[in-house]
Design an enzyme around this catalytic site. Structure first.
Site, PDB file in Angstrom:
ATOM      1  N   HIS A   1      -8.406  26.658   4.133  1.00  0.00           N
ATOM      2  CA  HIS A   1      -6.965  26.418   4.137  1.00  0.00           C
ATOM      3  C   HIS A   1      -6.703  25.017   3.613  1.00  0.00           C
ATOM      4  CE1 HIS A   1      -2.814  26.298   5.542  1.00  0.00           C
ATOM      5  NE2 HIS A   1      -2.905  27.602   5.627  1.00  0.00           N
TER       6      HIS A   1
ATOM      7  N   ASP B   1      -5.364  35.174   7.792  1.00  0.00           N
ATOM      8  CA  ASP B   1      -5.608  36.474   7.161  1.00  0.00           C
ATOM      9  C   ASP B   1      -6.871  37.157   7.659  1.00  0.00           C
ATOM     10  OD1 ASP B   1      -3.382  36.650   5.428  1.00  0.00           O
ATOM     11  OD2 ASP B   1      -4.256  35.083   4.194  1.00  0.00           O
TER      12      ASP B   1
HETATM   13  N1  ACO Z   1     -15.156  30.402   0.931  1.00  0.00           N
HETATM   14  C1  ACO Z   1     -16.100  29.547   0.478  1.00  0.00           C
HETATM   15  N2  ACO Z   1     -15.826  28.291   0.095  1.00  0.00           N
HETATM   16  C2  ACO Z   1     -14.565  27.867   0.182  1.00  0.00           C
HETATM   17  C3  ACO Z   1     -13.537  28.706   0.673  1.00  0.00           C
HETATM   18  C4  ACO Z   1     -13.881  30.003   1.049  1.00  0.00           C
HETATM   19  N3  ACO Z   1     -12.948  30.858   1.499  1.00  0.00           N
HETATM   20  N4  ACO Z   1     -12.374  28.036   0.652  1.00  0.00           N
HETATM   21  C5  ACO Z   1     -12.643  26.830   0.165  1.00  0.00           C
HETATM   22  N5  ACO Z   1     -13.968  26.717  -0.120  1.00  0.00           N
HETATM   23  C6  ACO Z   1     -14.643  25.550  -0.693  1.00  0.00           C
HETATM   24  C7  ACO Z   1     -14.406  25.517  -2.190  1.00  0.00           C
HETATM   25  O1  ACO Z   1     -15.404  26.225  -2.901  1.00  0.00           O
HETATM   26  C8  ACO Z   1     -14.448  24.033  -2.465  1.00  0.00           C
HETATM   27  O2  ACO Z   1     -15.801  23.646  -2.457  1.00  0.00           O
HETATM   28  P1  ACO Z   1     -16.341  22.446  -3.409  1.00  0.00           P
HETATM   29  O3  ACO Z   1     -15.652  21.214  -2.877  1.00  0.00           O
HETATM   30  O4  ACO Z   1     -17.794  22.479  -3.176  1.00  0.00           O
HETATM   31  O5  ACO Z   1     -15.918  22.798  -4.791  1.00  0.00           O
HETATM   32  C9  ACO Z   1     -13.796  23.417  -1.221  1.00  0.00           C
HETATM   33  O6  ACO Z   1     -14.014  24.379  -0.178  1.00  0.00           O
HETATM   34  C10 ACO Z   1     -12.301  23.177  -1.385  1.00  0.00           C
HETATM   35  O7  ACO Z   1     -11.685  24.413  -1.793  1.00  0.00           O
HETATM   36  P2  ACO Z   1     -10.367  24.487  -2.651  1.00  0.00           P
HETATM   37  O8  ACO Z   1     -10.227  25.854  -3.193  1.00  0.00           O
HETATM   38  O9  ACO Z   1     -10.303  23.353  -3.618  1.00  0.00           O
HETATM   39  O10 ACO Z   1      -9.290  24.220  -1.528  1.00  0.00           O
HETATM   40  P3  ACO Z   1      -7.734  24.471  -1.663  1.00  0.00           P
HETATM   41  O11 ACO Z   1      -7.108  23.657  -0.616  1.00  0.00           O
HETATM   42  O12 ACO Z   1      -7.259  24.304  -3.057  1.00  0.00           O
HETATM   43  O13 ACO Z   1      -7.595  26.027  -1.363  1.00  0.00           O
HETATM   44  C11 ACO Z   1      -7.517  28.080  -0.265  1.00  0.00           C
HETATM   45  C12 ACO Z   1      -7.313  26.572  -0.133  1.00  0.00           C
HETATM   46  C13 ACO Z   1      -6.837  28.583  -1.534  1.00  0.00           C
HETATM   47  C14 ACO Z   1      -6.875  28.779   0.922  1.00  0.00           C
HETATM   48  C15 ACO Z   1      -9.037  28.382  -0.314  1.00  0.00           C
HETATM   49  O14 ACO Z   1      -9.631  27.984   0.897  1.00  0.00           O
HETATM   50  C16 ACO Z   1      -9.324  29.846  -0.597  1.00  0.00           C
HETATM   51  O15 ACO Z   1      -9.311  30.253  -1.766  1.00  0.00           O
HETATM   52  N6  ACO Z   1      -9.592  30.666   0.471  1.00  0.00           N
HETATM   53  C17 ACO Z   1      -9.832  32.083   0.284  1.00  0.00           C
HETATM   54  C18 ACO Z   1      -8.504  32.815   0.105  1.00  0.00           C
HETATM   55  C19 ACO Z   1      -7.692  32.844   1.379  1.00  0.00           C
HETATM   56  O16 ACO Z   1      -8.180  33.183   2.445  1.00  0.00           O
HETATM   57  N7  ACO Z   1      -6.390  32.523   1.241  1.00  0.00           N
HETATM   58  C20 ACO Z   1      -5.436  32.575   2.382  1.00  0.00           C
HETATM   59  C21 ACO Z   1      -5.043  31.207   2.818  1.00  0.00           C
HETATM   60  S1  ACO Z   1      -3.959  31.258   4.197  1.00  0.00           S
HETATM   61  C22 ACO Z   1      -2.504  31.828   3.589  1.00  0.00           C
HETATM   62  O17 ACO Z   1      -2.097  31.522   2.510  1.00  0.00           O
HETATM   63  C23 ACO Z   1      -1.769  32.754   4.370  1.00  0.00           C
END
Ligand code: ACO
Length: 376
Positions: free
Chosen positions: A259, A313
């Site tokens: 998140h 979620d």
């Molecule tokens: N699984 C594995 N690794 C993850 C995950 C995940 N679900 N989420 C983040 N990371 C890692 C990324 O790979 C990244 O790693 P790095 O620094 O080694 O490159 C780091 O954590 C930061 O991730 P970002 O995607 O840059 O974080 P951001 O804040 O932009 O994204 C998001 C947040 C979009 C929610 C992300 O965690 C994600 O894609 N999660 C999966 C989709 C999801 O569950 N979305 C629902 C969110 S809640 C809602 O909107 C209701």
């Protein structure tokens, strides 16, 4: 002053009195009340009243609010006709986005954006979104529509219109708790979309239509469907470890984890985990719940140190499955709940409006000579 932050991370783009999040401590409050208290004691209708009015209603106020809401469950005839022309193969999120937009066509004053005007229209959208979704689901199955029953609250009436049978009290309560937990959540992407659109002094139908489009994405509300697809793809509890390790090795993101704001356990997930366990036990879906906890254990080991925990979620997928909802109605449940929050933010934005208009950092060339078309 010009600052740049990719994805607007860390940027404060609005003031709100609606919800407070402490992402480090895993705290979520609606107007000061911890989300767990509202999930335990409140109904969805009361939660929406609370957000729209800034205080909990008296019994009389709540009765009046719910009576008006129930009186608006029916959708305009023209929207029902349009609904019946939608291809039965369409995704419900696309259908509901189109149908909420169409509600505005049947409003003689769709552009009313004075505060009473917005509240009035938001109430109709709140009342009719469940009807649109239930009708679309019946339409795509070739089943007759089930008309709303005004003796029922929003959650009960939705399940009744969807399935044509009166749902159990446990299912109604479970859905209602999910809606309370999904009503509002700071300046998330779809709420930001709502505020951006309404800040142009556009209309509430446009703002909510845009928000639905935002919510559909797999990085936002679409993640609950991604979770269910993942759970379905894993053959057993024992296979969870290898499945997740394989995905992590490929640098895939695991749906339902991570998140932008929470770097601790999402408090909504805490509540949903308990709910999912109870429902799974009651409905013979314990394997699904156990797969979820097995995935969480792997993610905890591998990613908790980076602040990646289950989000709202993750356990909502099991919860919705146990309620008997088909996979592609999971994200639409988020829409039903979040209409309450989006509307509250539209009201708040218009109460002290300033147009959203950020800047961009231009990174292209300058002074390029124009080449006539015959010389390209
Ligand atoms: N699984 C594995 N690794 C993850 C995950 C995940 N679900 N989420 C983040 N990371 C890692 C990324 O790979 C990244 O790693 P790095 O620094 O080694 O490159 C780091 O954590 C930061 O991730 P970002 O995607 O840059 O974080 P951001 O804040 O932009 O994204 C998001 C947040 C979009 C929610 C992300 O965690 C994600 O894609 N999660 C999966 C989709 C999801 O569950 N979305 C629902 C969110 S809640 C809602 O909107 C209701």
């Amino acid at each position: 002053m010009r600052t740049f932050s990719k994805g607007l991370e860390g940027v404060i783009a609005a003031e709100t009195k609606l919800s407070f999040i402490d992402g480090e401590k895993g705290v979520l409050e609606y107007i000061g009340i911890p989300i767990g208290d509202l999930a335990s004691h409140s109904t969805f209708e009361e939660t929406v009243y609370f957000l729209w009015n800034g205080r909990l209603p008296t019994r009389g106020e709540l009765n009046e609010f719910t009576t008006t809401l129930r009186s608006r469950y029916d959708i305009p005839g023209g929207v029902e006709s349009l609904l019946k022309t939608i291809p039965t193969t369409a995704e419900p999120m696309h259908a509901v986005r189109t149908l909420v937009s169409a509600l505005g066509l049947h409003d003689p004053k769709p552009n009313a954006i004075d505060i009473p005007g917005i509240r009035d229209r938001a109430l109709s959208i709140l009342a009719q979104t469940p009807t649109l979704l239930a009708y679309f689901h019946r339409h795509r199955q070739g089943k007759p529509l089930v008309r709303p029953d005004r003796s029922m609250g929003l959650s009960e009436n939705f399940l009744y219109m969807l399935n044509g049978t009166k749902p159990t009290a446990a299912m109604v309560k479970a859905l209602d708790v999910c809606l309370v937990l999904h009503t509002d959540h700071g300046l998330n992407n779809s709420t930001f979309t709502t505020r951006v659109i309404i800040s142009t002094e556009s209309d509430i139908y446009s703002a909510i239509t845009g928000a639905i489009g935002s919510l559909r994405g797999p990085l936002h509300g679409g993640a609950n469907e991604g979770v269910m697809k993942m759970l379905n793809a894993i053959p057993s509890v024992a296979a969870c470890e290898a499945f997740i390790q394989d995905k992590l090795a490929k640098k895939d993101k695991i749906p339902g984890f991570g998140h932008r704001i929470y770097k601790a356990y999402d408090p909504r997930a805490t509540h949903l985990k308990v709910l999912a366990k109870q429902l799974a036990a009651d409905t013979g879906n314990m394997e699904l719940y156990e797969k979820s906890t097995a995935i969480e254990a792997v993610m905890n080991r591998e990613k908790a140190a980076k602040g990646i925990y289950p989000n709202v979620d993750f356990y909502s997928a099991t919860t919705y499955h146990c309620i008997g909802l088909p996979l592609d109605l999971f994200t639409p449940m988020f829409v039903i709940g979040r209409v309450g929050g989006w509307s509250a933010h539209a009201i708040e934005q218009l109460s002290n409006n300033r147009l959203f208009r950020p800047d961009v950092d231009y990174t292209g060339p300058h002074g390029v000579a124009y080449t006539p078309i015959e010389k390209r």
